[in-house]
Design a protein around this motif. Structure first.
Motif, PDB file in Angstrom:
ATOM      1  N   SER A   9     -37.820  42.315  97.184  1.00 29.73           N
ATOM      2  CA  SER A   9     -38.542  42.247  95.261  1.00 29.73           C
ATOM      3  C   SER A   9     -39.343  40.784  95.737  1.00 29.73           C
ATOM      4  CB  SER A   9     -37.952  42.242  94.486  1.00 29.73           C
ATOM      5  OG  SER A   9     -36.907  41.809  94.349  1.00 29.73           O
ATOM      6  N   GLU A  10     -40.266  39.898  95.056  1.00 33.76           N
ATOM      7  CA  GLU A  10     -41.124  39.246  94.119  1.00 33.76           C
ATOM      8  C   GLU A  10     -40.492  38.527  92.898  1.00 33.76           C
ATOM      9  OE1 GLU A  10     -45.233  37.202  93.640  1.00 33.76           O
ATOM     10  OE2 GLU A  10     -45.293  38.971  94.196  1.00 33.76           O
ATOM     11  N   ASP A  34     -33.843  41.900  98.696  1.00 29.32           N
ATOM     12  CA  ASP A  34     -34.256  43.624  98.383  1.00 29.32           C
ATOM     13  C   ASP A  34     -35.574  43.557  98.874  1.00 29.32           C
ATOM     14  OD1 ASP A  34     -34.910  42.624  96.294  1.00 29.32           O
ATOM     15  OD2 ASP A  34     -33.813  43.585  94.954  1.00 29.32           O
ATOM     16  N   PHE A  37     -39.961  35.332  97.823  1.00 28.11           N
ATOM     17  CA  PHE A  37     -39.109  36.899  97.917  1.00 28.11           C
ATOM     18  C   PHE A  37     -37.305  37.127  97.943  1.00 28.11           C
ATOM     19  CE2 PHE A  37     -42.900  37.761  99.930  1.00 28.11           C
ATOM     20  CZ  PHE A  37     -43.519  38.889  99.161  1.00 28.11           C
TER      21      PHE A  37
END
Length: 199
Positions: free
Chosen positions: A164-165, A162, A159
């Motif tokens: 997100s991946e 933030d 990740f």
């Protein structure tokens, strides 16, 4: 300084006299070719050691105390996390593009020309080392850490700061970070670099 045309050399040296000697060679070789008004930020635990050698150059010293080094290494106590913290602080102090150089580097020419190709979507690193696939069959026991890294990027979610991946796989690559050219706008990615390092 105007970030479009100016940059700052950033380097570090602490702990032992031979490290101080190495970074002194690095800085002096830089100024053999670079404009004498290009500033240097030297992160060190012994600023006074350098005065006889670097007094004629625009070197600013940033003191590395044992407490600061511990903070820079973070909760994971990782030596190379310090480089991220150095670069983060250098962005804050300079407001310019950065040329980061390890202390075991020396210059054979003026690196300023490389900044012509630098922009917000492009940075430079010293040398492509390998695709991560190369790690799969590294000999044991020395290769265990490298194989473990490959296992992490292939079998766990990674990740960004933030949440997100970030998709990573064995086709991605390792680049040597001994020398890096970074645009001033790249400072916005420092939180992601910390997050990836700690994972």
């Amino acid at each position: 300084m105007q970030a479009e045309s100016k940059f700052t050399l950033v380097t570090q040296s602490f702990g032992r006299e031979y490290e101080y000697r190495r970074v002194t060679l690095a800085i002096l070789s830089f100024y053999c070719f670079a404009d004498k008004d290009v500033p240097t930020l030297l992160f060190t635990d012994k600023p006074g050691w350098f005065a006889p050698y670097l007094q004629d150059f625009p070197v600013q010293y940033v003191l590395l105390t044992p407490e600061k080094i511990k903070t820079m290494r973070g909760e994971i106590d990782f030596l190379h996390r310090m480089k991220i913290a150095l670069i983060e602080e250098a962005f804050q102090l300079s407001g310019t593009h950065l040329l980061y150089s390890d202390s075991d580097t020396f210059f054979l020419g003026n690196p300023a020309a490389y900044f012509a190709g630098l922009d917000e979507s492009k940075s430079y690193m010293h040398l492509h080392e390998y695709e991560f696939e190369y790690l799969r069959n590294m000999a044991l026991p020395a290769g265990k850490t490298f194989r473990d890294f490959l296992d992490i990027i292939e079998n766990r979610k990674i990740f960004l700061s933030d949440g997100s991946e970030l998709p990573l796989n064995a086709c991605h690559s390792s680049w040597n970070a001994g020398v890096m050219l970074l645009h001033a706008a790249h400072s916005r990615w420092i939180p992601d670099v910390y997050t990836l390092t700690e994972q």
